[in-house]
Design a protein around this motif. Sequence first.
Motif, PDB file in Angstrom:
ATOM      1  N   THR A  24       1.025  -0.904  -0.080  1.00 57.24           N
ATOM      2  CA  THR A  24      -0.007  -0.143  -0.438  1.00 57.24           C
ATOM      3  C   THR A  24       1.385   1.384   0.184  1.00 57.24           C
ATOM      4  OG1 THR A  24      -1.348   0.957   1.517  1.00 57.24           O
ATOM      5  CG2 THR A  24      -0.258   0.422   2.314  1.00 57.24           C
ATOM      6  N   HIS A  25       0.368   2.205   0.107  1.00 60.09           N
ATOM      7  CA  HIS A  25       0.633   3.585   0.081  1.00 60.09           C
ATOM      8  C   HIS A  25       0.689   4.557   0.804  1.00 60.09           C
ATOM      9  CE1 HIS A  25      -1.142   7.128  -2.237  1.00 60.09           C
ATOM     10  NE2 HIS A  25      -1.560   5.049  -2.257  1.00 60.09           N
ATOM     11  N   CYS A  26       1.432   5.757   1.285  1.00 57.87           N
ATOM     12  CA  CYS A  26       1.057   6.607   2.339  1.00 57.87           C
ATOM     13  C   CYS A  26       1.061   7.728   2.217  1.00 57.87           C
ATOM     14  CB  CYS A  26       1.056   6.665   3.867  1.00 57.87           C
ATOM     15  SG  CYS A  26       3.600   6.541   4.122  1.00 57.87           S
ATOM     16  N   VAL A  27       1.504   9.122   2.307  1.00 61.89           N
ATOM     17  CA  VAL A  27       1.743  10.561   1.830  1.00 61.89           C
ATOM     18  C   VAL A  27       2.828  10.453   0.917  1.00 61.89           C
ATOM     19  CG1 VAL A  27       1.790  13.183   2.011  1.00 61.89           C
ATOM     20  CG2 VAL A  27       0.235  11.493   3.693  1.00 61.89           C
ATOM     21  N   THR A  28       4.000   9.968   1.419  1.00 60.09           N
ATOM     22  CA  THR A  28       4.981   9.763   1.103  1.00 60.09           C
ATOM     23  C   THR A  28       5.586   8.689   0.361  1.00 60.09           C
ATOM     24  OG1 THR A  28       6.392  10.107   3.570  1.00 60.09           O
ATOM     25  CG2 THR A  28       6.104  12.307   2.070  1.00 60.09           C
ATOM     26  N   ARG A  29       5.680   7.597   0.746  1.00 58.36           N
ATOM     27  CA  ARG A  29       5.815   6.064   1.388  1.00 58.36           C
ATOM     28  C   ARG A  29       5.076   5.142   0.311  1.00 58.36           C
ATOM     29  NH1 ARG A  29       7.323   6.254   7.135  1.00 58.36           N
ATOM     30  NH2 ARG A  29       5.555   8.131   6.820  1.00 58.36           N
ATOM     31  N   LEU A  30       6.372   4.420   0.090  1.00 60.44           N
ATOM     32  CA  LEU A  30       5.281   2.512  -0.494  1.00 60.44           C
ATOM     33  C   LEU A  30       5.462   2.007   1.069  1.00 60.44           C
ATOM     34  CD1 LEU A  30       6.605   2.377  -4.213  1.00 60.44           C
ATOM     35  CD2 LEU A  30       4.440   2.582  -3.765  1.00 60.44           C
ATOM     36  N   LEU A  48      17.417   4.070  -7.728  1.00 59.63           N
ATOM     37  CA  LEU A  48      16.775   4.516  -8.603  1.00 59.63           C
ATOM     38  C   LEU A  48      16.774   6.103  -8.521  1.00 59.63           C
ATOM     39  CD1 LEU A  48      14.340   1.452  -7.946  1.00 59.63           C
ATOM     40  CD2 LEU A  48      15.550   2.340 -10.247  1.00 59.63           C
ATOM     41  N   ASN A  49      16.105   6.508  -9.739  1.00 63.74           N
ATOM     42  CA  ASN A  49      16.469   8.341  -9.437  1.00 63.74           C
ATOM     43  C   ASN A  49      14.834   8.314  -8.540  1.00 63.74           C
ATOM     44  OD1 ASN A  49      18.364   8.710 -10.911  1.00 63.74           O
ATOM     45  ND2 ASN A  49      17.552   8.443 -12.748  1.00 63.74           N
ATOM     46  N   ILE A  50      14.360   7.828  -8.527  1.00 63.46           N
ATOM     47  CA  ILE A  50      13.002   8.097  -8.012  1.00 63.46           C
ATOM     48  C   ILE A  50      12.663   7.784  -6.251  1.00 63.46           C
ATOM     49  CG2 ILE A  50      11.283   6.080  -8.478  1.00 63.46           C
ATOM     50  CD1 ILE A  50       9.169   8.043  -9.454  1.00 63.46           C
ATOM     51  N   VAL A  51      13.983   6.621  -6.579  1.00 64.62           N
ATOM     52  CA  VAL A  51      13.575   6.298  -4.791  1.00 64.62           C
ATOM     53  C   VAL A  51      14.201   7.840  -4.107  1.00 64.62           C
ATOM     54  CG1 VAL A  51      14.352   4.899  -3.295  1.00 64.62           C
ATOM     55  CG2 VAL A  51      13.007   4.203  -5.056  1.00 64.62           C
ATOM     56  N   LYS A  52      14.095   8.288  -2.960  1.00 66.77           N
ATOM     57  CA  LYS A  52      14.593   8.906  -1.970  1.00 66.77           C
ATOM     58  C   LYS A  52      14.745   8.289  -0.436  1.00 66.77           C
ATOM     59  CE  LYS A  52      12.231  13.504  -3.560  1.00 66.77           C
ATOM     60  NZ  LYS A  52      11.832  12.646  -4.322  1.00 66.77           N
ATOM     61  N   GLY A  53      14.733   7.417  -0.388  1.00 73.13           N
ATOM     62  CA  GLY A  53      15.732   5.984   0.599  1.00 73.13           C
ATOM     63  C   GLY A  53      14.424   5.215   0.847  1.00 73.13           C
ATOM     64  N   SER A  54      15.006   3.825   1.967  1.00 66.71           N
ATOM     65  CA  SER A  54      14.380   3.176   2.308  1.00 66.71           C
ATOM     66  C   SER A  54      14.350   2.758   4.036  1.00 66.71           C
ATOM     67  CB  SER A  54      14.125   1.187   1.532  1.00 66.71           C
ATOM     68  OG  SER A  54      16.221   1.653   1.736  1.00 66.71           O
ATOM     69  N   ALA A 315      13.931  12.418  16.884  1.00 63.92           N
ATOM     70  CA  ALA A 315      14.737  12.279  15.180  1.00 63.92           C
ATOM     71  C   ALA A 315      14.638  10.663  15.566  1.00 63.92           C
ATOM     72  CB  ALA A 315      15.682  12.895  15.029  1.00 63.92           C
ATOM     73  N   PRO A 316      15.398   9.587  16.603  1.00 65.58           N
ATOM     74  CA  PRO A 316      15.351   8.577  16.481  1.00 65.58           C
ATOM     75  C   PRO A 316      13.966   7.740  16.504  1.00 65.58           C
ATOM     76  CG  PRO A 316      17.591   9.167  17.892  1.00 65.58           C
ATOM     77  CD  PRO A 316      16.413  10.559  17.405  1.00 65.58           C
ATOM     78  N   MET A 317      13.439   8.418  17.193  1.00 66.87           N
ATOM     79  CA  MET A 317      12.317   8.213  17.551  1.00 66.87           C
ATOM     80  C   MET A 317      11.162   7.673  16.406  1.00 66.87           C
ATOM     81  SD  MET A 317      10.709   8.501  21.195  1.00 66.87           S
ATOM     82  CE  MET A 317      10.684  10.852  21.101  1.00 66.87           C
ATOM     83  N   VAL A 318      11.214   8.803  15.140  1.00 66.19           N
ATOM     84  CA  VAL A 318      10.857   8.968  14.798  1.00 66.19           C
ATOM     85  C   VAL A 318      11.247   7.504  13.316  1.00 66.19           C
ATOM     86  CG1 VAL A 318      10.329  10.075  12.082  1.00 66.19           C
ATOM     87  CG2 VAL A 318      10.592  11.167  14.103  1.00 66.19           C
ATOM     88  N   GLY A 383       8.346  20.595   7.893  1.00 64.08           N
ATOM     89  CA  GLY A 383       7.148  19.600   8.694  1.00 64.08           C
ATOM     90  C   GLY A 383       7.622  18.020   7.919  1.00 64.08           C
ATOM     91  N   ILE A 384       7.916  17.349   7.017  1.00 64.50           N
ATOM     92  CA  ILE A 384       8.024  16.135   6.146  1.00 64.50           C
ATOM     93  C   ILE A 384       9.379  16.209   6.367  1.00 64.50           C
ATOM     94  CG2 ILE A 384       7.229  14.914   4.834  1.00 64.50           C
ATOM     95  CD1 ILE A 384       4.459  16.692   3.753  1.00 64.50           C
ATOM     96  N   THR A 385       9.642  14.558   7.447  1.00 63.95           N
ATOM     97  CA  THR A 385      11.444  14.793   7.404  1.00 63.95           C
ATOM     98  C   THR A 385      11.510  13.780   6.759  1.00 63.95           C
ATOM     99  OG1 THR A 385      11.362  13.895   9.835  1.00 63.95           O
ATOM    100  CG2 THR A 385      11.407  16.196  10.134  1.00 63.95           C
ATOM    101  N   GLU A 386      10.233  12.897   6.226  1.00 60.32           N
ATOM    102  CA  GLU A 386      11.735  11.335   5.505  1.00 60.32           C
ATOM    103  C   GLU A 386      12.008  11.678   4.609  1.00 60.32           C
ATOM    104  OE1 GLU A 386       8.318  12.124   6.717  1.00 60.32           O
ATOM    105  OE2 GLU A 386       7.067  10.487   7.651  1.00 60.32           O
TER     106      GLU A 386
END
Length: 470
Positions: A24-30, A48-54, A315-318, A383-386
Motif C-alpha cells: 500500500t502507500h501513505c503520503v510519501t512512502r510505499l 533508482l532516481n525516483i527513490v529517496k530512501g528506504s 529524531a531516532p523515535m521517528v 514539517g515532513i522529514t522522511e
Amino acid sequence: MQFAEEAKDIVKAIGGANNIQAATHCVTRLRFALKDEDKVDTQALEDLNIVKGSFTANGQFQVVIGQGTVDKVYQAMIEKTGIREASKEEVKAVSGQKQNALQRGVKVLADIFIPILPAIVTAGLLMGINNILANPGIFGRQAVIEMYPQWAGIADMINIIANTALTFLPALIGWSAMKRFGGSELLGIVLGLILVHPALLNAWEYGAALKEGTVPTWNLFGLEVNKIGYQGQVLPVLFASWLLAKIELFLRKRIWDSIQLLVVAPVALLVTGFLTFIIIGPITFTIGNWITDGLVALFDQYAVIGGFVYGALYAPMVITGMHHTFLAVDLQLIGSTGSTFLWPILALSNIAQGAAAFAIMLAAKDDKLKGLAGTSGISAWLGITEPAMFGVNLRFKYPFIAAIIGSSIAGAFITMQKVLATTVGVGGVPGIFSIIPGNWTSFFIGMAIVIVVPFIITYAIALRKRKSLE
C-alpha cells in the motif's frame, strides 16, 4: 503508463512480486509487507532516481518516494507488476504479525491519531493567525485588535474556527478510534460529543470547582457520580471507544438483523456512557493528570536535561514510529494546561534535519544527490522529514547525528526559557505560529541553533568526505 518502468525496478529490487505479501502507500512512502527482507537489494533500490530512501519500521519495509508522486508509482506498480492492491489495514494486519507488544501498541496509537492530524495542524495554523492579531507584544505594546478595533470581529471568528478541532477533540478521537477498533465511526463521534456535552461541567473549570466544592454530581441510587466533561482529554475517549466497539461488535453478532437498528446502537451507547461516567472517565482523567503533572514537574526541575534528552531522542523515535505516541501526550498537555513544552522541540528537530540536508546539498558534487538533498531539506522545514532523514541524513549518518546535536542543544535552551506552544501545528519553520508570542524571541534563537549547528558540522565533515558525495 507514467512511472511504469520505475515501478518494475522497485519491485525487482525488493525481491520480486513473489516476495511481496501486501503493498500500500501513505503520503510519501510505499509500504510493503515482505516475506523475506533479506532478498531486498538496498543498493539497487536506492540507486533508482525516483527513490529517496528506504527503511524498515513497524514490521513494514518502506520506500520513500515523495508527496504527490507516490500514489502514481503505486498505481503503476499495481497495473504493471501484477501485485494486488491492498488497503492499509491489510498491510498492517500482515506486518503486525511480526511486531512485539510495544510496537503493536505504538501502531494502534499511530492508526488513531494520524488520520485526525490534518485537523489539529489546521487548528494550530489558524490559532497562530489569531495570536498575531489578538496578543500584545508582537507589533507593539498593544495587540493589533486594540490598535485597529475593526479587526476584532475577524480575529474572534478565526479563533472560533481554530478552536473547534480542540474543543471537540474527543469526537475526532472517537471517530478515528472506532474505525481502528472495527466499530461504527458515527457512534464514535456521538460518544466523543457526549463527553463534551454543554450540560456537563467543563473539564477546564473542574479544578476551580473542586476547590470551591461546587462540582455537580448525579445521584445514582446513592452513588455520587461527578457530572463533568472531558474537553481536551485523550485517555477517556480512547478507552471508552475501545469498550464501545467491543460491545457493538458483540451485539451485532447476536442480535437479529431486523432489529439491530433499534437495539445495537442504543444499548452500546447507553452501557458505554454509564461505564464511562462512573468508572472509565474518573480513572483515566486521574491518570492523564498524573502524566501531565509528572511531565510538568520533571521539566520544571530539570528543564535543561529534559529538553536536551527529548531533543536528542525525537529524531531516532521517528525511525521507530514511537514519535506518534507523543502526539497523544502533547494533546493531553494542551487539554490539561493549555499549552505544551514538548511540541516546540519537535518543530526544531525537523528544522535541524532540513539544515543538515541543505549542507549535503551544498557540499555534494553529484547532481542527483544535490537535488534530493535540496528538495528534502525544504520538505523537512515544512514539517515532513522522511525524505531528508531516510534519503540523505541516515544514508551518510553524520548529517543525522549533526541534526541530533543541534536539536538537543536547542531543546535544552528553549525548555530552559519555558517556550510553550498553544497547539500542535506544522512541525517546521511555520511552527512559529503555534508558539505563544511572548516566547517568539527564544524560539527564534532555538531556530538559529538548529540551522547553524547541524549545517556547520555536516558541511565540515562533508568536505573531508567529499568523495562519498560524488
